[in-house]
Scaffold this active site. Sequence first.
Site, PDB file in Angstrom:
ATOM      1  N   ASN A 146       0.846  -1.028  -0.005  1.00 23.77           N
ATOM      2  CA  ASN A 146      -0.085  -0.134   0.121  1.00 23.77           C
ATOM      3  C   ASN A 146       0.779   1.285  -0.068  1.00 23.77           C
ATOM      4  O   ASN A 146       0.290   2.185  -0.644  1.00 23.77           O
ATOM      5  CB  ASN A 146      -0.967  -0.079   1.089  1.00 23.77           C
ATOM      6  N   GLU A 242       4.645  -4.276  12.194  1.00 22.68           N
ATOM      7  CA  GLU A 242       3.955  -2.966  11.991  1.00 22.68           C
ATOM      8  C   GLU A 242       2.528  -3.519  11.435  1.00 22.68           C
ATOM      9  O   GLU A 242       2.676  -3.824  10.076  1.00 22.68           O
ATOM     10  CB  GLU A 242       4.679  -2.042  10.986  1.00 22.68           C
ATOM     11  N   CYS A 276      -2.621   1.927   6.596  1.00 24.01           N
ATOM     12  CA  CYS A 276      -2.757   1.353   7.964  1.00 24.01           C
ATOM     13  C   CYS A 276      -3.311   2.266   8.990  1.00 24.01           C
ATOM     14  O   CYS A 276      -4.263   2.051   9.960  1.00 24.01           O
ATOM     15  CB  CYS A 276      -1.284   0.806   8.287  1.00 24.01           C
TER      16      CYS A 276
HETATM   17  P1  NAD Z   1       0.458  -8.969   3.810  1.00 27.23           P
HETATM   18  O1  NAD Z   1       0.397  -9.588   5.519  1.00 27.23           O
HETATM   19  O2  NAD Z   1      -0.595 -10.139   3.129  1.00 27.23           O
HETATM   20  O3  NAD Z   1       1.838  -9.218   3.201  1.00 27.23           O
HETATM   21  C1  NAD Z   1       2.702  -8.266   3.681  1.00 27.23           C
HETATM   22  C2  NAD Z   1       4.118  -8.881   3.235  1.00 27.23           C
HETATM   23  O4  NAD Z   1       4.328 -10.146   3.999  1.00 27.23           O
HETATM   24  C3  NAD Z   1       4.254  -9.053   1.783  1.00 27.23           C
HETATM   25  O5  NAD Z   1       5.529  -8.785   1.219  1.00 27.23           O
HETATM   26  C4  NAD Z   1       3.938 -10.656   1.635  1.00 27.23           C
HETATM   27  O6  NAD Z   1       4.463 -11.128   0.601  1.00 27.23           O
HETATM   28  C5  NAD Z   1       4.868 -11.012   2.789  1.00 27.23           C
HETATM   29  N1  NAD Z   1       4.281 -12.297   3.240  1.00 27.23           N
HETATM   30  C6  NAD Z   1       2.978 -13.142   3.499  1.00 27.23           C
HETATM   31  N2  NAD Z   1       3.096 -14.356   3.918  1.00 27.23           N
HETATM   32  C7  NAD Z   1       4.260 -14.267   4.364  1.00 27.23           C
HETATM   33  C8  NAD Z   1       4.944 -15.325   5.195  1.00 27.23           C
HETATM   34  N3  NAD Z   1       4.314 -16.612   5.591  1.00 27.23           N
HETATM   35  N4  NAD Z   1       6.198 -15.288   5.722  1.00 27.23           N
HETATM   36  C9  NAD Z   1       6.845 -13.962   5.094  1.00 27.23           C
HETATM   37  N5  NAD Z   1       6.493 -13.296   4.761  1.00 27.23           N
HETATM   38  C10 NAD Z   1       5.152 -13.260   4.030  1.00 27.23           C
HETATM   39  O7  NAD Z   1      -0.233  -7.646   4.078  1.00 27.23           O
HETATM   40  P2  NAD Z   1      -0.692  -6.782   2.659  1.00 27.23           P
HETATM   41  O8  NAD Z   1      -1.875  -7.203   2.178  1.00 27.23           O
HETATM   42  O9  NAD Z   1       0.514  -6.771   1.849  1.00 27.23           O
HETATM   43  O10 NAD Z   1      -0.740  -5.428   3.438  1.00 27.23           O
HETATM   44  C11 NAD Z   1      -1.786  -4.736   3.968  1.00 27.23           C
HETATM   45  C12 NAD Z   1      -1.884  -5.151   5.543  1.00 27.23           C
HETATM   46  O11 NAD Z   1      -0.491  -4.318   5.850  1.00 27.23           O
HETATM   47  C13 NAD Z   1      -2.855  -4.219   6.132  1.00 27.23           C
HETATM   48  O12 NAD Z   1      -3.163  -5.103   7.467  1.00 27.23           O
HETATM   49  C14 NAD Z   1      -2.206  -2.830   6.438  1.00 27.23           C
HETATM   50  O13 NAD Z   1      -2.776  -2.246   7.769  1.00 27.23           O
HETATM   51  C15 NAD Z   1      -0.787  -3.273   6.995  1.00 27.23           C
HETATM   52  N6  NAD Z   1       0.099  -2.269   6.861  1.00 27.23           N
HETATM   53  C16 NAD Z   1       0.369  -1.821   8.279  1.00 27.23           C
HETATM   54  C17 NAD Z   1       1.341  -0.911   8.160  1.00 27.23           C
HETATM   55  C18 NAD Z   1       1.913  -0.172   9.405  1.00 27.23           C
HETATM   56  O14 NAD Z   1       2.712   0.533   9.476  1.00 27.23           O
HETATM   57  N7  NAD Z   1       1.573  -0.618  10.772  1.00 27.23           N
HETATM   58  C19 NAD Z   1       1.728   0.219   6.924  1.00 27.23           C
HETATM   59  C20 NAD Z   1       1.279  -0.455   5.803  1.00 27.23           C
HETATM   60  C21 NAD Z   1       0.404  -1.595   5.868  1.00 27.23           C
END
Ligand code: NAD
Length: 523
Positions: A146, A242, A276
């Site tokens: 995002n 995060e 987020c």
């Molecule tokens: P996601 O958890 O699906 O994926 C995030 C990352 O993790 C991707 O690069 C993905 O390939 C990787 N991943 C997935 N499974 C994994 C595993 N088993 N082991 C290691 N890596 C793995 O999240 P998303 O859909 O990409 O992002 C949206 C989410 O991120 C929302 O919940 C949003 O709130 C959160 N977010 C949080 C912040 C923050 O700063 N708190 C900032 C941006 C987004």
Amino acid sequence: MATNLQVAARKLISVNPATGETLGELTCASEPEVREAVVRARSAQPEWRELGIRNRVTVLREFQRLLCEKKSEVAQLISREVGKPYAEALTTEVIVVLDSARFYIDNAHRLLGDEPVGHGSLVMKPKSGRIVRQPYGVVGIISPWNYPFATPATETLAALVAGNAVVVKPSEFTPLIMLEFAHLLHDAGVPAEVFQVIVGDGSTGAALVSADIQKLIFTGSVATGKRIGQMAGARLVPVVLELGGKDPMLVLEDADVEIASSAAVWGAFVNAGQACLSVERGYVHRSLYQPFLDAVVGKAKQLRMGNGMNPEVDMGPMIHQRQLEIVEQHVEDAKLRGARVLTGGTRLPELGPNFYPPTVLADVTHDMRIMREETFGPVLPVMPFDREDEAIQLANDSEFGLGASIFTRDRARGEALARRIAAGTVLINDVVCGFGISEAPHGGVKSSGIGRTHGSFGLEEMVDIKYVASDRLPGMKKAWWFPYGAAFTRQIEGLLDMQFAASLKQRVQGAQRAAGGLFAKKL
Ligand code: NAD
């Protein structure tokens, strides 16, 4: 139309979610390739560490210069790969990274330097101690789609300036932006092995967690974060997580409705609600409820949707069908339970398969998914409250605790209420923008995560803390060393009284008992 991700023979296809245009085709890194990347980073890191803070800051300055020069190309790529308006790519990503570089350039020396430690304990007075901050080694960074530039880039700059090598696994939906970032860093002087990008999906990310990294910074969903936390915990690899949010916005009875409604519309619909720190729940004092809803609906209807590369567009598409379906499910659940859709509420196929309009819901309750789960889309559900305590209770009635906002004309009241909200960031009379403040720590409580990025706390996450002490009286045996004995015990008791006893008399008596050779163990 192609989805953003197609994994076939470990291939990733990056697709513009607004148009379906293929932007690039890449190969996923295999587990051995990830391991090798980390090994290379580990062997290159000591030289980078030995370069010293001053020289690393010089590299950051060069990176900042290059990014400023290439800001339009970078912002265009962000807009095309995520779908967000070009203006937003500049204001919420490129500026954030430039300013983050500014923060580390200006402050790394001060924040990473040694820190003297004073000793209050009488027996430790002869020691001269200091805190030494040392890079971990290799920091692994896993990031979402995002904010595909601002999130991993700000974390990378902190890790690099502290002397770590970095291996980043960007989201499978937005790999190209991190590859462009790698070019900029390498051109600025970061050695190729010291900053590497490995492209792939969740299994590639899991391979990075299992590789020989010394710290992990993960940004993403709560579900993935918990899985990763367990994997890292099993190897005692320290993590920053995060994770998601469900940020509440409180509009008190003394708020300016015009300001609060504009903030709510931007806070809920920026990046099509895929932030987020999005405003995901609105709580408005009953006296302002109807005027606030009227203003929000009027402003939401004026937002122009389309391809983010068109400068006259305010809101782009959602990233992919799966995210759009979550939004639809939450809105349907809310409708079934009695919510009213004031605007939006159905997808816009005429614009493309990933478009969903700004949507405002009224009459929502806390038994609806839209008020409990992270929606991560362009929906603003609003409910009224009558009392301040009720607003705080509603705001805190959530598994999440990332951000929150309070709108009031009374700053002192807003700041007092901020202390009662369980969140990592609370903004008064603004929304979302905490992430763009380089000095402000970013992170959450409860299910929103562990640890902080950004600012001095974010930098502190990139270093191991070491305590180093040297004795000013190296020729003297220490009082607490062997041998023990009755005289020694009396002296120790005297010393304890001397420092901790309640009355002056007891302390003087203790000093007398302690005197007589406590520090004079025979050499
Ligand atoms: P996601 O958890 O699906 O994926 C995030 C990352 O993790 C991707 O690069 C993905 O390939 C990787 N991943 C997935 N499974 C994994 C595993 N088993 N082991 C290691 N890596 C793995 O999240 P998303 O859909 O990409 O992002 C949206 C989410 O991120 C929302 O919940 C949003 O709130 C959160 N977010 C949080 C912040 C923050 O700063 N708190 C900032 C941006 C987004």
